[in-house]
Scaffold this motif. Sequence first.
Motif, mmCIF file in Angstrom:
data_model
loop_
_atom_site.group_PDB
_atom_site.id
_atom_site.type_symbol
_atom_site.label_atom_id
_atom_site.label_comp_id
_atom_site.label_asym_id
_atom_site.label_seq_id
_atom_site.Cartn_x
_atom_site.Cartn_y
_atom_site.Cartn_z
ATOM 1 N N CYS A 109 -7.470 2.943 1.076
ATOM 2 C CA CYS A 109 -6.650 3.345 2.326
ATOM 3 C C CYS A 109 -7.492 4.019 3.502
ATOM 4 O O CYS A 109 -7.088 4.678 4.372
ATOM 5 C CB CYS A 109 -5.415 4.287 2.044
ATOM 6 S SG CYS A 109 -3.907 3.164 1.350
ATOM 7 N N GLY A 135 0.977 -1.301 0.104
ATOM 8 C CA GLY A 135 -0.040 0.066 -0.075
ATOM 9 C C GLY A 135 0.656 1.107 0.026
ATOM 10 O O GLY A 135 2.090 1.286 -0.058
ATOM 11 N N CYS A 167 -1.732 -0.926 6.252
ATOM 12 C CA CYS A 167 -2.789 -1.320 5.340
ATOM 13 C C CYS A 167 -3.329 -2.519 5.384
ATOM 14 O O CYS A 167 -2.721 -3.489 6.189
ATOM 15 C CB CYS A 167 -2.308 -1.180 3.660
ATOM 16 S SG CYS A 167 -1.010 -1.956 3.297
ATOM 17 N N ASN A 172 7.360 -1.494 -2.031
ATOM 18 C CA ASN A 172 6.001 -1.871 -2.066
ATOM 19 C C ASN A 172 6.056 -3.375 -2.175
ATOM 20 O O ASN A 172 5.211 -4.044 -2.573
ATOM 21 C CB ASN A 172 5.098 -1.450 -3.169
ATOM 22 C CG ASN A 172 5.882 -1.463 -4.351
ATOM 23 O OD1 ASN A 172 7.134 -1.770 -4.552
ATOM 24 N ND2 ASN A 172 5.092 -1.148 -5.486
ATOM 25 N N ARG A 194 -1.898 -1.288 -5.468
ATOM 26 C CA ARG A 194 -2.700 -1.831 -4.312
ATOM 27 C C ARG A 194 -3.520 -2.989 -4.457
ATOM 28 O O ARG A 194 -3.649 -3.683 -3.438
ATOM 29 C CB ARG A 194 -3.529 -0.683 -3.548
ATOM 30 C CG ARG A 194 -2.828 0.407 -2.977
ATOM 31 C CD ARG A 194 -3.465 1.414 -2.261
ATOM 32 N NE ARG A 194 -4.230 0.721 -1.101
ATOM 33 C CZ ARG A 194 -3.534 0.680 0.235
ATOM 34 N NH1 ARG A 194 -2.228 1.195 0.250
ATOM 35 N NH2 ARG A 194 -4.435 0.087 1.214
#
Length: 430
Positions: free
Chosen positions: A377, A27, A370, A297, A406
Amino acid sequence: MRRFVLLGLGILISPASILADEGVCHGDAFVEQVYEGATEACAVVVRHFDDDGEWDIAVANLFGSGNGVTVYRGDGCGSFILDTIYTVPGGPRAIDSVDFDGDEDWDIVVVGFSNGLASVLLNNGDGTFAAPVQYEAGRFTVAVRAGDLDGINGPDIVAASHNTDRVTVLLNQGDGTFAAGVGYPAGDGTGGIALADVDGDTDLDVLATNRSDGTVSVLLNDGNGVLGPPTNYAVGNDAYALDAGDLDGMNGPDIAALDRSGTTVNILLNQGDGTFSDAVSYAVGQGAFAVQIGDLNEDGLLDIAVPNGTDGTVAVLLNRGDGSFQDARFYNAGGGAYDVGIADLDGDRDADMVVPNRNDSTVSVLMSSCVAGDMDCDGDVDHDDWRLFAPCLTGPGRQVLDGCERADADGDTDADLADADALFRSFGGL
């Protein structure tokens, strides 16, 4: 004292309000925790200083009553307590941490801007540090990195001197003491340093930024810790800092160099022999001071983080997989954000960031927070997240679309039914 802010939403929360996820979550929301105890904090390292296996933080304090190094101890859950402030005279401007004396714990080196000395603080084995031992490193030293340049006796020290336009190499004697420094010319106004084996001969070479002529110098190592003449590459008008890592997955370490006046980070891709392509520039924020490469990420690709002192933000540029980058996303830190360290501070398999804030004399810890499938979010997974996820569904083996990072809950660089399953497992309804 700590404050908690869900960045980008401006909502004050506590860590307990973040739902736990049962899978990997990639996230772009961070919870900011702010710690006091630093004074004009300008550089940071994140290491395991004691034997509890948890991440700790060490910060270099440039001037003021806290002149020296501030150490914070971590609890393994992403929280920290102020431990000790070690006095190191001379205006510590940069910091690094390796095992200098071969006793399997992390030691510290800082360089002083005003006294030109490299100060080595050996770890006592319990996360406390002995009094600094100092070595000449050149006038107005502004950067330091440690690594084994000569292949013997453990990590050596490389410092950059802005006043002498040189990098200085101090070779380790095998016990955490160092030989007299040897200076090597770089460019005009030498500022930042990175160490990497850029030509594939298994020894560390030295990379340096030069502020006054806007270049990066590549100094190849002969294998004995002796550096060759610099080869310089243009990266803008005010080449301030840099880092090195394999950004495109081929040909070895590449360079990310910061141009402060142009507010850009410049990517130079390695050609496989220690030479580099022309720079490609990406916009970052105002008053950028440092650049750090790391996988932010958890997709297996190296991304870039840049702290912006004027904006009080951190710019994050996610790697597309070929050494090119998406537009920067910005996250609030503190006033005078000056450096950034990257580590998984709480063991949740997401990278977090640590930012020293010189103007505020604080340290911001930005915790990735997250829930797998939480596309918007907001801390939960509901119908809104499914509406955002559906257009991102591309199928197995197809690169995730820009803006859909995401949706890749399992970190395999696509958005497929396995990711949809992760969303449904976290689904909380309305």
